[in-house]
Design a protein around this motif. Structure first.
Motif, PDB file in Angstrom:
ATOM      1  N   MET A 277      -1.014   9.716 -92.866  1.00 53.91           N
ATOM      2  CA  MET A 277      -1.709  10.847 -91.989  1.00 53.91           C
ATOM      3  C   MET A 277      -2.677  10.371 -91.309  1.00 53.91           C
ATOM      4  SD  MET A 277      -0.279  13.657 -91.116  1.00 53.91           S
ATOM      5  CE  MET A 277       0.663  13.845 -92.467  1.00 53.91           C
ATOM      6  N   PRO A 278      -2.868  10.508 -89.836  1.00 47.84           N
ATOM      7  CA  PRO A 278      -3.965  10.195 -89.061  1.00 47.84           C
ATOM      8  C   PRO A 278      -5.183  11.094 -89.367  1.00 47.84           C
ATOM      9  CG  PRO A 278      -1.958  10.044 -87.635  1.00 47.84           C
ATOM     10  CD  PRO A 278      -1.773  10.700 -88.887  1.00 47.84           C
ATOM     11  N   LYS A 279      -6.334  10.754 -89.034  1.00 44.29           N
ATOM     12  CA  LYS A 279      -7.489  11.594 -89.495  1.00 44.29           C
ATOM     13  C   LYS A 279      -7.358  12.767 -88.736  1.00 44.29           C
ATOM     14  CE  LYS A 279     -11.517  10.290 -87.711  1.00 44.29           C
ATOM     15  NZ  LYS A 279     -12.602   9.627 -87.279  1.00 44.29           N
ATOM     16  N   ILE A 283      -7.335  16.674 -90.455  1.00 46.66           N
ATOM     17  CA  ILE A 283      -8.476  17.557 -90.246  1.00 46.66           C
ATOM     18  C   ILE A 283      -7.801  18.882 -89.673  1.00 46.66           C
ATOM     19  CG2 ILE A 283     -10.597  17.992 -89.022  1.00 46.66           C
ATOM     20  CD1 ILE A 283     -11.244  15.147 -89.506  1.00 46.66           C
ATOM     21  N   ASP A 284      -6.938  18.730 -88.641  1.00 48.10           N
ATOM     22  CA  ASP A 284      -6.288  20.021 -88.087  1.00 48.10           C
ATOM     23  C   ASP A 284      -5.552  20.559 -89.144  1.00 48.10           C
ATOM     24  OD1 ASP A 284      -7.332  19.173 -85.408  1.00 48.10           O
ATOM     25  OD2 ASP A 284      -5.632  18.158 -84.993  1.00 48.10           O
ATOM     26  N   ASN A 318      -3.632   3.372-105.480  1.00 45.45           N
ATOM     27  CA  ASN A 318      -2.496   3.575-105.973  1.00 45.45           C
ATOM     28  C   ASN A 318      -1.708   4.211-104.935  1.00 45.45           C
ATOM     29  OD1 ASN A 318       0.184   4.487-107.129  1.00 45.45           O
ATOM     30  ND2 ASN A 318      -0.970   4.611-109.320  1.00 45.45           N
ATOM     31  N   ALA A 319      -0.426   3.462-104.266  1.00 46.82           N
ATOM     32  CA  ALA A 319       0.289   4.195-103.189  1.00 46.82           C
ATOM     33  C   ALA A 319       0.940   5.267-103.627  1.00 46.82           C
ATOM     34  CB  ALA A 319       1.359   2.945-102.881  1.00 46.82           C
ATOM     35  N   ARG A 320       1.372   5.615-104.834  1.00 49.75           N
ATOM     36  CA  ARG A 320       1.898   6.728-105.214  1.00 49.75           C
ATOM     37  C   ARG A 320       1.090   8.140-105.219  1.00 49.75           C
ATOM     38  NH1 ARG A 320       4.619   6.355-110.767  1.00 49.75           N
ATOM     39  NH2 ARG A 320       5.680   8.389-110.029  1.00 49.75           N
ATOM     40  N   ASN A 321      -0.621   8.004-105.001  1.00 48.13           N
ATOM     41  CA  ASN A 321      -1.351   9.146-105.022  1.00 48.13           C
ATOM     42  C   ASN A 321      -1.509   9.736-103.496  1.00 48.13           C
ATOM     43  OD1 ASN A 321      -2.007   8.363-107.682  1.00 48.13           O
ATOM     44  ND2 ASN A 321      -3.926   7.144-107.195  1.00 48.13           N
ATOM     45  N   TYR A 322      -1.712  11.060-103.691  1.00 47.99           N
ATOM     46  CA  TYR A 322      -1.957  11.932-102.570  1.00 47.99           C
ATOM     47  C   TYR A 322      -2.897  11.216-101.602  1.00 47.99           C
ATOM     48  CZ  TYR A 322      -3.130  15.729 -99.510  1.00 47.99           C
ATOM     49  OH  TYR A 322      -2.986  16.821 -98.566  1.00 47.99           O
ATOM     50  N   THR A 323      -4.159  10.674-101.966  1.00 48.28           N
ATOM     51  CA  THR A 323      -4.967  10.080-101.070  1.00 48.28           C
ATOM     52  C   THR A 323      -4.482   8.915-100.389  1.00 48.28           C
ATOM     53  OG1 THR A 323      -6.722  10.698-102.858  1.00 48.28           O
ATOM     54  CG2 THR A 323      -7.418   9.243-100.927  1.00 48.28           C
ATOM     55  N   ALA A 324      -3.623   8.119-100.792  1.00 47.91           N
ATOM     56  CA  ALA A 324      -3.032   7.082-100.048  1.00 47.91           C
ATOM     57  C   ALA A 324      -2.254   7.274 -98.672  1.00 47.91           C
ATOM     58  CB  ALA A 324      -1.925   6.331-100.950  1.00 47.91           C
ATOM     59  N   LEU A 325      -1.702   8.736 -98.742  1.00 49.11           N
ATOM     60  CA  LEU A 325      -1.028   9.057 -97.552  1.00 49.11           C
ATOM     61  C   LEU A 325      -1.751   9.901 -96.772  1.00 49.11           C
ATOM     62  CD1 LEU A 325       2.491  10.331 -99.038  1.00 49.11           C
ATOM     63  CD2 LEU A 325       1.844   8.394 -97.553  1.00 49.11           C
ATOM     64  N   HIS A 326      -3.182  10.257 -97.400  1.00 47.74           N
ATOM     65  CA  HIS A 326      -4.103  11.314 -96.744  1.00 47.74           C
ATOM     66  C   HIS A 326      -5.491  10.265 -96.892  1.00 47.74           C
ATOM     67  CE1 HIS A 326      -0.926  13.780 -97.850  1.00 47.74           C
ATOM     68  NE2 HIS A 326      -1.307  14.612 -96.719  1.00 47.74           N
ATOM     69  N   SER A 330     -13.383  10.903 -96.426  1.00 47.85           N
ATOM     70  CA  SER A 330     -14.780  11.326 -96.073  1.00 47.85           C
ATOM     71  C   SER A 330     -14.748  11.988 -94.897  1.00 47.85           C
ATOM     72  CB  SER A 330     -15.505   9.848 -95.654  1.00 47.85           C
ATOM     73  OG  SER A 330     -15.592   9.227 -96.660  1.00 47.85           O
ATOM     74  N   ALA A 331     -14.083  12.169 -93.805  1.00 43.89           N
ATOM     75  CA  ALA A 331     -14.058  12.814 -92.569  1.00 43.89           C
ATOM     76  C   ALA A 331     -13.557  14.014 -93.001  1.00 43.89           C
ATOM     77  CB  ALA A 331     -12.957  12.096 -91.351  1.00 43.89           C
ATOM     78  N   ARG A 332     -12.677  14.189 -93.877  1.00 43.82           N
ATOM     79  CA  ARG A 332     -11.866  15.468 -94.196  1.00 43.82           C
ATOM     80  C   ARG A 332     -13.077  16.233 -94.956  1.00 43.82           C
ATOM     81  NH1 ARG A 332      -7.615  15.268 -97.973  1.00 43.82           N
ATOM     82  NH2 ARG A 332      -7.342  17.521 -97.577  1.00 43.82           N
TER      83      ARG A 332
END
Length: 357
Positions: A277-279, A283-284, A318-326, A330-332
């Motif tokens: 997901m782009p930054k 954020i939106d 880890n590619a399976r983690n939520y943070t990998a797709l988001h 830091s910006a969020r």
């Protein structure tokens, strides 16, 4: 896209709380055979693998999804313009909802057979106002027999679709305590997203524009209903803003959700084909989701801490983690406190204007 987002932001600024109405969510209470383990803070939260403990865990997870997701779907109906639907307010299951090794246990525990039985009635819904109860067996809808057997849930949804589009309420016949009961159930304006339970222990959520999937691991990590509301509303926001379609993620997300509904999952390779997901999109979606959570009656002060805890415990390595797709963590986290303050101020003004003079 810009005009649509501006219009949605105006809706956020001027939102009103809607009546708490909710949809029919045919519960996919499938027994998982995975041996995944999810971690919650410093405590190990085990995903049960078999027997009564597994059945109870799955039912409890689905009940939480119905309750929390239901409030969010109905109280944000006016933000789901293209996804708006009139729906009912309960979830159902029969013995075929479960895997073969769990079917007999489900029958013994909940009295399930070939017929569809109401498993959960959402508070504040038309179904609740009509007096439907957990354990009611569906017999007829608009004097048509309710499908039974292996495909009962799917066939019932197909039968309901044209009825829902033409009516403001539906007449149901249910069996309760061996006695037939006729009820008229008001249909509910709601976001038409299906909220599914994923059969895997990784901590993640996915959306494909029309569905939302929350994994078992995420259910364990989101310990409170407020935490779960943050998770569901974030995926609702992505759906409303059309992010999967814009990123050309729809097909990959749909395939992944389909896979994770199976027991065990046909593919748990993770996020193959999904673009991060782009930054700006994230954020939106955060901003819209915070307003959605508040509209659903959930406090949002803890949102920043929740997402920070998730990113810390499950990093993007880890590619399976939520943070990998988001990945724009830091910006969020930097933008979220200001968004919370602004949204709460809007809510305070709305309540002041709503007070009788």
């Amino acid at each position: 896209m810009i005009k649509r987002l501006q219009s949605l932001k105006r809706s956020i600024r001027n939102y009103r709380i809607l009546p708490r109405l909710v949809c029919l969510c045919c519960a996919a209470l499938v027994s998982a055979c995975a041996t995944d383990t999810a971690w919650v803070d410093n405590e190990e939260a085990v995903i049960e693998t078999a027997g009564p403990a597994k059945l109870k865990q799955i039912v409890a997870m689905q009940d939480r999804l119905d309750k929390v997701g239901g409030k969010l779907l109905i109280d944000n109906a006016d933000l789901c313009r293209k996804q708006f639907r009139n729906l009912l307010g309960f979830s159902v299951a029969n013995k075929y909802t479960y895997s073969t090794d769990m079917a007999s246990l489900a029958a013994q525990t909940y009295g399930l057979d070939d017929r569809l039985q109401i498993m959960n009635v959402i508070p504040g819904s038309g179904a609740q106002r009509a007096g439907l109860q957990r354990g009611d067996i569906l017999l007829r809808i608009e004097n048509r027999p309710v499908p039974q057997g292996i495909h009962a849930e799917r066939d019932t949804v197909a039968m309901l679709s044209p009825m829902i589009s033409k009516n403001k309420s539906l007449n149901l016949t249910v069996l309760r305590n061996n006695a037939r009961k006729n009820v008229s159930v008001p249909l509910t304006p709601a976001c038409g997203f299906r909220i599914e339970l994923g059969q895997t222990g990784n901590v993640n959520t996915y959306s494909d524009g029309s569905r939302i999937l929350v994994t078992q691991g995420m259910m364990l990590f989101a310990k409170s209903d407020e935490n779960l509301a943050y998770v569901i509303s974030k995926e609702m926001a992505h759906n409303v803003l059309g992010h999967a379609k814009t990123l050309q993620n729809t097909r990959a997300a749909t395939t992944l959700i389909d896979n994770l509904l199976h027991t065990p999952p046909r593919s748990i390779a993770g996020t193959t084909g999904l673009k991060p997901m782009p930054k700006k999109f994230d954020i939106d979606a955060d901003t819209l989701s915070l307003a959605m959570a508040l509209r659903g009656g959930y406090e949002i002060d803890d949102a920043t801490r929740f997402w920070k805890r998730l990113a810390y415990r499950f990093p993007a390595t880890n590619a399976r983690n939520y943070t990998a797709l988001h990945p724009a963590t830091s910006a969020r986290l930097e933008a979220m406190p200001q968004s919370i303050t602004r949204i709460k101020a809007i809510d305070k003004r709305r309540k002041a204007l709503a007070k009788p003079k």
